[in-house]
Design an enzyme around this catalytic site. Structure first.
Site, PDB file in Angstrom:
ATOM      1  CD  GLU A 146      -2.658  -1.048   2.776  1.00  0.00           C
ATOM      2  OE1 GLU A 146      -2.988  -0.095   3.083  1.00  0.00           O
ATOM      3  OE2 GLU A 146      -3.020  -2.350   2.835  1.00  0.00           O
TER       4      GLU A 146
HETATM    5  C1  LIG Z   1      -5.589  -5.978   3.967  1.00  0.00           C
HETATM    6  N1  LIG Z   1      -4.709  -4.592   4.387  1.00  0.00           N
HETATM    7  C2  LIG Z   1      -5.692  -3.852   4.752  1.00  0.00           C
HETATM    8  O1  LIG Z   1      -6.873  -3.886   5.053  1.00  0.00           O
HETATM    9  N2  LIG Z   1      -4.897  -2.718   5.108  1.00  0.00           N
HETATM   10  C3  LIG Z   1      -5.567  -1.558   5.718  1.00  0.00           C
HETATM   11  N3  LIG Z   1      -6.764  -1.688   6.027  1.00  0.00           N
HETATM   12  N4  LIG Z   1      -4.781  -0.568   5.823  1.00  0.00           N
HETATM   13  C4  LIG Z   1      -5.136   0.753   6.475  1.00  0.00           C
HETATM   14  C5  LIG Z   1      -5.324   2.034   5.638  1.00  0.00           C
HETATM   15  C6  LIG Z   1      -6.101   3.068   6.188  1.00  0.00           C
HETATM   16  C7  LIG Z   1      -6.026   3.069   7.418  1.00  0.00           C
HETATM   17  C8  LIG Z   1      -5.857   2.002   8.371  1.00  0.00           C
HETATM   18  C9  LIG Z   1      -5.288   0.763   7.800  1.00  0.00           C
END
Ligand SMILES: CNC(=O)NC(=N)Nc1ccccc1
Length: 323
Positions: A146
């Site tokens: 990410e």
């Molecule tokens: C499977 N991975 C995720 O779900 N990651 C995720 N929720 N990342 C995130 C993005 C923004 C705020 C908090 C966590």
């Protein structure tokens, strides 16, 4: 219907084995390897964070420098074996929301694959390096990339296809089956993972139908959600089916509907009630019976803390899909 539920980042989380007592969960990606070896301060090893599940000490690299790789997570190793004895698949998740995970070259992509396989895969006699989970071996790896690495190494995130191909090469030498999954955002193409998905073999695609309003599960119910005055919105599940069928190296990759397991697990209105979730899952499961893999839930502790009529969110989803 298979349920994949992330564990490892919950505040004051229960140990992994607690979630393996829930027959409703089939796959548990554990997060995260949140530092990659090419990052400054890594000192040659990937780094990890599993919330409250590890002590505070880190491995030293061969040249004596402290790394970011946690060395004492004894309960995780014990619980991985416990979970596998219940027939669950445990994947180690790479990335997570951590900033700037990136691979600087093809050779470091291969080296990282070799390292995480030796450190976290099946235990091998001749490996002298770190074994953070002891002799417990994970069933595969999840790519939850990410970060904004592309500004560092070029137009697309570099090296993930190479890393997946290297893992496949290592898997091919084993009797047992190992898995690789990706966890892209719901926008297509995913800026970090679509390159790898198009070139290398993923078994499961856990699409995060949350965190991005315009293609979220909520938009699948309310087509004005995330529109901001623009055209109608919808969950991008159909587009992901098309994307996998036309642009991926594995046309049979199973596409999971990723959902937030509680309102605070995402933001805005993207959390669906169990009833809303079951209705939307059943719609796409019957529309795409061969491509539909199941439901992915972020995240175990959110689900556990989201009790409703005496059951966790995850349990409601599993039961709702059985009836
Ligand atoms: C499977 N991975 C995720 O779900 N990651 C995720 N929720 N990342 C995130 C993005 C923004 C705020 C908090 C966590």
């Amino acid at each position: 219907t298979n349920v994949a539920m992330y564990w490892g980042q919950g505040s004051d989380q229960k140990p992994l084995r607690y979630f393996c007592d829930e027959e409703s969960i089939d796959i548990i990606p554990i997060g995260f390897v949140n530092v990659f070896p090419d990052q400054k301060g890594a000192n040659g090893y990937p780094g990890t964070n599993f919330g409250n599940a590890c002590g505070g000490s880190y491995y030293k690299s061969p040249d004596g420098k402290e790394t970011r790789l946690l060395e004492s997570c004894p309960l995780i190793g014990r619980d991985i074996k416990y979970c596998q004895a219940q027939g669950k698949k445990i994947l180690l998740s790479l990335g997570g929301g951590s900033p700037d995970v990136y691979l600087a070259s093809d050779s470091s992509a291969k080296d990282m694959a070799d390292f995480i396989w030796a450190a976290f895969g099946p235990a091998k006699e001749d490996w002298e390096g770190p074994r953070p989970f002891g002799d417990a071996g994970v069933d595969g790896f999840d790519f939850d990339i990410e970060s904004e690495a592309d500004k560092i190494v070029g137009p697309v995130d570099f090296g993930y296809a190479t890393m997946v191909d290297r893992l496949r090469h290592l898997y091919d030498q084993e009797e047992a089956t190992y898995y690789i999954s990706a966890s892209p955002q719901c926008i297509i193409p995913d800026s970090h993972l679509s390159d790898a998905i198009s070139k290398s073999i993923f078994d499961f695609i856990f699409v995060q139908f949350y965190n991005t309003p315009s293609c979220s599960a909520r938009a699948g119910i309310d087509h004005s959600y995330g529109a901001y005055g623009g055209p109608a919105t919808d969950i991008s599940y159909d587009s992901w089916v098309d994307h996998v069928k036309t642009n991926s190296a594995n046309k049979e990759a199973k596409i999971y509907m990723g959902l937030a397991a509680a309102a605070p697990a995402t933001f805005g209105e993207m959390y669906l009630s169990p009833e809303e979730a079951v209705q939307l899952v059943e719609k796409f499961q019957s529309k795409w019976p061969t491509m539909f893999g199941g439901v992915m839930l972020w995240e175990a502790t959110f689900s556990e803390n989201n009790q409703y009529k005496g059951m966790s969110y995850g349990k409601h989803i599993k039961k709702g899909l059985e009836s």
